[in-house]
Design a protein around this motif. Structure first.
Motif, PDB file in Angstrom:
ATOM      1  N   MET A 111     -55.898 -41.385   2.985  1.00  0.00           N
ATOM      2  CA  MET A 111     -56.638 -40.490   2.100  1.00  0.00           C
ATOM      3  C   MET A 111     -56.055 -39.080   2.119  1.00  0.00           C
ATOM      4  SD  MET A 111     -59.033 -40.398  -0.089  1.00  0.00           S
ATOM      5  CE  MET A 111     -60.045 -39.193  -0.949  1.00  0.00           C
ATOM      6  N   GLN A 112     -55.658 -38.621   3.290  1.00  0.00           N
ATOM      7  CA  GLN A 112     -55.069 -37.276   3.406  1.00  0.00           C
ATOM      8  C   GLN A 112     -53.728 -37.195   2.686  1.00  0.00           C
ATOM      9  OE1 GLN A 112     -54.956 -36.687   7.623  1.00  0.00           O
ATOM     10  NE2 GLN A 112     -57.155 -36.227   7.797  1.00  0.00           N
ATOM     11  N   VAL A 113     -52.924 -38.233   2.861  1.00  0.00           N
ATOM     12  CA  VAL A 113     -51.625 -38.249   2.172  1.00  0.00           C
ATOM     13  C   VAL A 113     -51.820 -38.252   0.657  1.00  0.00           C
ATOM     14  CG1 VAL A 113     -49.553 -39.622   1.762  1.00  0.00           C
ATOM     15  CG2 VAL A 113     -50.425 -39.350   4.085  1.00  0.00           C
ATOM     16  N   PHE A 114     -52.758 -39.072   0.185  1.00  0.00           N
ATOM     17  CA  PHE A 114     -53.020 -39.126  -1.257  1.00  0.00           C
ATOM     18  C   PHE A 114     -53.545 -37.780  -1.771  1.00  0.00           C
ATOM     19  CE2 PHE A 114     -55.896 -39.950  -4.837  1.00  0.00           C
ATOM     20  CZ  PHE A 114     -55.008 -40.533  -5.722  1.00  0.00           C
ATOM     21  N   THR A 115     -54.455 -37.170  -1.008  1.00  0.00           N
ATOM     22  CA  THR A 115     -54.997 -35.867  -1.407  1.00  0.00           C
ATOM     23  C   THR A 115     -53.902 -34.820  -1.486  1.00  0.00           C
ATOM     24  OG1 THR A 115     -57.121 -36.400  -0.380  1.00  0.00           O
ATOM     25  CG2 THR A 115     -56.653 -34.072  -0.811  1.00  0.00           C
ATOM     26  N   LEU A 116     -53.014 -34.825  -0.492  1.00  0.00           N
ATOM     27  CA  LEU A 116     -51.905 -33.862  -0.517  1.00  0.00           C
ATOM     28  C   LEU A 116     -51.000 -34.102  -1.719  1.00  0.00           C
ATOM     29  CD1 LEU A 116     -50.377 -31.565   0.818  1.00  0.00           C
ATOM     30  CD2 LEU A 116     -49.127 -33.268   2.162  1.00  0.00           C
ATOM     31  N   ALA A 117     -50.754 -35.379  -2.035  1.00  0.00           N
ATOM     32  CA  ALA A 117     -49.915 -35.689  -3.198  1.00  0.00           C
ATOM     33  C   ALA A 117     -50.532 -35.139  -4.482  1.00  0.00           C
ATOM     34  CB  ALA A 117     -49.718 -37.200  -3.303  1.00  0.00           C
ATOM     35  N   VAL A 118     -51.859 -35.304  -4.625  1.00  0.00           N
ATOM     36  CA  VAL A 118     -52.538 -34.795  -5.812  1.00  0.00           C
ATOM     37  C   VAL A 118     -52.441 -33.265  -5.870  1.00  0.00           C
ATOM     38  CG1 VAL A 118     -54.781 -34.552  -6.941  1.00  0.00           C
ATOM     39  CG2 VAL A 118     -54.091 -36.759  -5.999  1.00  0.00           C
ATOM     40  N   LEU A 119     -52.665 -32.598  -4.730  1.00  0.00           N
ATOM     41  CA  LEU A 119     -52.594 -31.131  -4.693  1.00  0.00           C
ATOM     42  C   LEU A 119     -51.204 -30.631  -5.056  1.00  0.00           C
ATOM     43  CD1 LEU A 119     -54.656 -30.306  -1.454  1.00  0.00           C
ATOM     44  CD2 LEU A 119     -55.295 -29.812  -3.822  1.00  0.00           C
ATOM     45  N   LEU A 120     -50.197 -31.276  -4.472  1.00  0.00           N
ATOM     46  CA  LEU A 120     -48.824 -30.830  -4.739  1.00  0.00           C
ATOM     47  C   LEU A 120     -48.419 -31.099  -6.184  1.00  0.00           C
ATOM     48  CD1 LEU A 120     -47.102 -31.972  -1.422  1.00  0.00           C
ATOM     49  CD2 LEU A 120     -47.738 -29.645  -2.098  1.00  0.00           C
ATOM     50  N   LEU A 121     -48.872 -32.244  -6.727  1.00  0.00           N
ATOM     51  CA  LEU A 121     -48.566 -32.537  -8.131  1.00  0.00           C
ATOM     52  C   LEU A 121     -49.212 -31.500  -9.041  1.00  0.00           C
ATOM     53  CD1 LEU A 121     -47.385 -34.355 -10.307  1.00  0.00           C
ATOM     54  CD2 LEU A 121     -49.487 -35.736 -10.204  1.00  0.00           C
ATOM     55  N   TRP A 122     -50.465 -31.158  -8.745  1.00  0.00           N
ATOM     56  CA  TRP A 122     -51.146 -30.139  -9.565  1.00  0.00           C
ATOM     57  C   TRP A 122     -50.433 -28.798  -9.444  1.00  0.00           C
ATOM     58  CZ3 TRP A 122     -53.388 -25.406  -8.912  1.00  0.00           C
ATOM     59  CH2 TRP A 122     -54.191 -24.954  -9.961  1.00  0.00           C
ATOM     60  N   LEU A 123     -50.012 -28.451  -8.237  1.00  0.00           N
ATOM     61  CA  LEU A 123     -49.299 -27.183  -8.048  1.00  0.00           C
ATOM     62  C   LEU A 123     -47.968 -27.173  -8.801  1.00  0.00           C
ATOM     63  CD1 LEU A 123     -49.943 -26.457  -4.272  1.00  0.00           C
ATOM     64  CD2 LEU A 123     -50.713 -25.089  -6.215  1.00  0.00           C
ATOM     65  N   CYS A 124     -47.281 -28.328  -8.830  1.00  0.00           N
ATOM     66  CA  CYS A 124     -46.020 -28.393  -9.580  1.00  0.00           C
ATOM     67  C   CYS A 124     -46.265 -28.189 -11.077  1.00  0.00           C
ATOM     68  CB  CYS A 124     -45.344 -29.744  -9.338  1.00  0.00           C
ATOM     69  SG  CYS A 124     -44.616 -29.922  -7.691  1.00  0.00           S
ATOM     70  N   LEU A 125     -47.308 -28.809 -11.592  1.00  0.00           N
ATOM     71  CA  LEU A 125     -47.637 -28.627 -13.007  1.00  0.00           C
ATOM     72  C   LEU A 125     -48.025 -27.180 -13.290  1.00  0.00           C
ATOM     73  CD1 LEU A 125     -49.686 -31.897 -13.659  1.00  0.00           C
ATOM     74  CD2 LEU A 125     -47.321 -31.406 -14.324  1.00  0.00           C
ATOM     75  N   PHE A 126     -48.803 -26.600 -12.382  1.00  0.00           N
ATOM     76  CA  PHE A 126     -49.218 -25.204 -12.555  1.00  0.00           C
ATOM     77  C   PHE A 126     -48.017 -24.270 -12.491  1.00  0.00           C
ATOM     78  CE2 PHE A 126     -50.712 -21.182 -10.642  1.00  0.00           C
ATOM     79  CZ  PHE A 126     -51.552 -20.767 -11.657  1.00  0.00           C
ATOM     80  N   ALA A 127     -47.104 -24.513 -11.538  1.00  0.00           N
ATOM     81  CA  ALA A 127     -45.909 -23.681 -11.420  1.00  0.00           C
ATOM     82  C   ALA A 127     -45.041 -23.790 -12.672  1.00  0.00           C
ATOM     83  CB  ALA A 127     -45.111 -24.086 -10.182  1.00  0.00           C
ATOM     84  N   ASN A 128     -44.897 -25.016 -13.195  1.00  0.00           N
ATOM     85  CA  ASN A 128     -44.119 -25.194 -14.417  1.00  0.00           C
ATOM     86  C   ASN A 128     -44.763 -24.451 -15.590  1.00  0.00           C
ATOM     87  OD1 ASN A 128     -41.968 -26.731 -15.980  1.00  0.00           O
ATOM     88  ND2 ASN A 128     -43.821 -27.404 -17.035  1.00  0.00           N
ATOM     89  N   TYR A 129     -46.089 -24.504 -15.668  1.00  0.00           N
ATOM     90  CA  TYR A 129     -46.798 -23.785 -16.731  1.00  0.00           C
ATOM     91  C   TYR A 129     -46.581 -22.277 -16.600  1.00  0.00           C
ATOM     92  CZ  TYR A 129     -50.723 -21.694 -19.250  1.00  0.00           C
ATOM     93  OH  TYR A 129     -51.492 -20.918 -20.077  1.00  0.00           O
ATOM     94  N   MET A 130     -46.677 -21.760 -15.365  1.00  0.00           N
ATOM     95  CA  MET A 130     -46.495 -20.328 -15.153  1.00  0.00           C
ATOM     96  C   MET A 130     -45.065 -19.902 -15.483  1.00  0.00           C
ATOM     97  SD  MET A 130     -49.420 -19.238 -14.443  1.00  0.00           S
ATOM     98  CE  MET A 130     -48.877 -17.549 -14.164  1.00  0.00           C
ATOM     99  N   GLN A 131     -44.089 -20.724 -15.104  1.00  0.00           N
ATOM    100  CA  GLN A 131     -42.703 -20.387 -15.411  1.00  0.00           C
ATOM    101  C   GLN A 131     -42.461 -20.395 -16.919  1.00  0.00           C
ATOM    102  OE1 GLN A 131     -40.210 -19.328 -13.479  1.00  0.00           O
ATOM    103  NE2 GLN A 131     -41.622 -19.314 -11.734  1.00  0.00           N
ATOM    104  N   THR A 132     -43.089 -21.348 -17.607  1.00  0.00           N
ATOM    105  CA  THR A 132     -42.964 -21.393 -19.073  1.00  0.00           C
ATOM    106  C   THR A 132     -43.576 -20.155 -19.711  1.00  0.00           C
ATOM    107  OG1 THR A 132     -43.061 -23.813 -19.030  1.00  0.00           O
ATOM    108  CG2 THR A 132     -43.494 -22.744 -21.129  1.00  0.00           C
ATOM    109  N   MET A 133     -44.742 -19.757 -19.207  1.00  0.00           N
ATOM    110  CA  MET A 133     -45.385 -18.559 -19.728  1.00  0.00           C
ATOM    111  C   MET A 133     -44.552 -17.312 -19.458  1.00  0.00           C
ATOM    112  SD  MET A 133     -48.072 -19.471 -21.333  1.00  0.00           S
ATOM    113  CE  MET A 133     -48.824 -17.848 -21.531  1.00  0.00           C
TER     114      MET A 133
END
Length: 375
Positions: free
Chosen positions: A160-182
């Motif tokens: 569960m912890q590994v899966f939760t971390l994967a979700v957090l990191l994936l969301w952060l990658c999407l957020f970082a990509n959005y911020m870089q695009t902006m």
């Protein structure tokens, strides 16, 4: 860019990077406080020696970064902020810390978010994703090692912890990509706005030139000349003088009547060229109206004004307009001097009276009104 401006820019950049590094150090201190709370509640495993060793290595790594920033050696790297290196080092030490925890490991997963947010605005999307992958792999490796050595407390909780971390990191990658695009869009808009501003400034300069220039002769027009003369008179020192002359082309109406207005325009243009060749740098000549021109000579006495006007009169008499033949070209000039206590309208009136005297005297000559100007 000059060396001075480059040094100033580098000092500004280094100051900003040191502030960011201070924020990173403050984050380490906060994590240390969290660990103290965990130790107080008995959530930490391992011997004190391991924690002291980990703290020592962390302090040494941050001292190395601090030395790079203070010595300006960070400027030798492609990314002077060393953001990727700082993030990877922080993820390594965080992984080492989590390997010493058991029940409290899931709680401290939020620290991965804290570390990764440090690179959201600085790292490119691909580099950010690389750091996120490193974080996920290091955390997964801890759980796999414990599963392999049969020290894993709860396989379900670990998964569960590994899966939760994967979700957090994936969301952060999407957020970082959005911020870089902006940021990229904002940068493009800023460049576009700067280009528009440069274009507008160029257009404003062109409009100012059009407003200040006589279209036919390319000389200053009357309005701009009065502005320049007024400012020169206001800045005039008590011991200095300004030469002022009104110039009128003799029998210009006859040129228009006999040869046409196109020929008259060529004569005016020819006079402008002759005047530019005869004057000094800093002297100002303008079209005052019709065939009348006005001349301003800074730092001049009566002899200099008279010599300049005579030189201009003789040069014009010897000139020949291109494409037409006009005989007996001549001009009349009225001269005066202005002092710091003078009035521009009064000086123009004196020059006009002197011009009238030159015309009454037979034209093709210079006349002066020095006596009322303090010469």
């Amino acid at each position: 860019m000059t060396r001075s401006s480059q040094r100033t820019s580098q000092r500004t950049l280094q100051s900003l990077l040191l502030k960011r590094f201070g924020m990173a150090v403050a984050s380490y201190v906060l994590v240390f406080v969290v660990c103290l709370v965990g130790g107080y509640n008995g959530l930490l495993t391992g011997t004190p020696v391991l924690y002291l060793l980990l703290i020592g290595v962390i302090v040494l790594s941050q001292a190395l970064f601090f030395w790079l920033f203070v010595s300006a050696r960070n400027l030798r790297f492609r990314d002077p902020s060393l953001t990727e290196a700082q993030v990877l080092v922080a993820l390594t030490w965080l992984g080492a810390l989590l390997s010493l925890l058991d029940e409290g490991r899931g709680t401290l997963l939020a620290l991965y978010v804290l570390v990764m947010l440090f690179g959201v605005f600085q790292l490119r999307s691909r580099v950010f994703a690389r750091c996120a992958l490193f974080a996920f792999c290091s955390f997964s490796a801890i759980n796999l090692y414990e599963a392999y050595t049969y020290t894993l407390g709860s396989p379900g909780l670990a998964a569960m912890q590994v899966f939760t971390l994967a979700v957090l990191l994936l969301w952060l990658c999407l957020f970082a990509n959005y911020m870089q695009t902006m940021r990229q869009r904002m940068r493009q808009r800023r460049f576009a706005l700067q280009a528009h501003q440069d274009t507008l400034r160029g257009m404003m300069r062109q409009l100012e030139d059009l407003v200040a220039t006589d279209e036919l002769t390319g000389l200053c027009n009357r309005r701009h000349f009065l502005h320049l003369a007024t400012r020169a008179l206001e800045e005039l020192q008590p011991e200095s003088r300004l030469g002022l002359a009104l110039i009128d082309l003799d029998h210009f109406k006859r040129i228009n009547d006999v040869h046409g207005h196109a020929a008259g325009d060529r004569v005016l243009q020819m006079f402008a060229g002759v005047a530019r060749a005869c004057l000094r740098d800093g002297d100002t000549i303008a079209r005052y109206g019709g065939e009348e021109f006005v001349l301003l000579l800074p730092n001049a006495d009566s002899d200099q004004v008279a010599s300049c006007c005579e030189r201009l009169r003789e040069a014009f008499a010897q000139a020949e307009p291109i494409g037409i033949k006009v005989d007996n070209l001549s001009l009349s000039i009225g001269m005066t001097l202005m002092t710091s206590n003078d009035n521009l309208d009064d000086a123009l009136q004196r020059a006009d009276q002197a011009l009238y005297q030159a015309k009454r005297g037979g034209r093709n000559r210079c006349a002066a009104a020095w006596e009322d100007s303090g010469a």
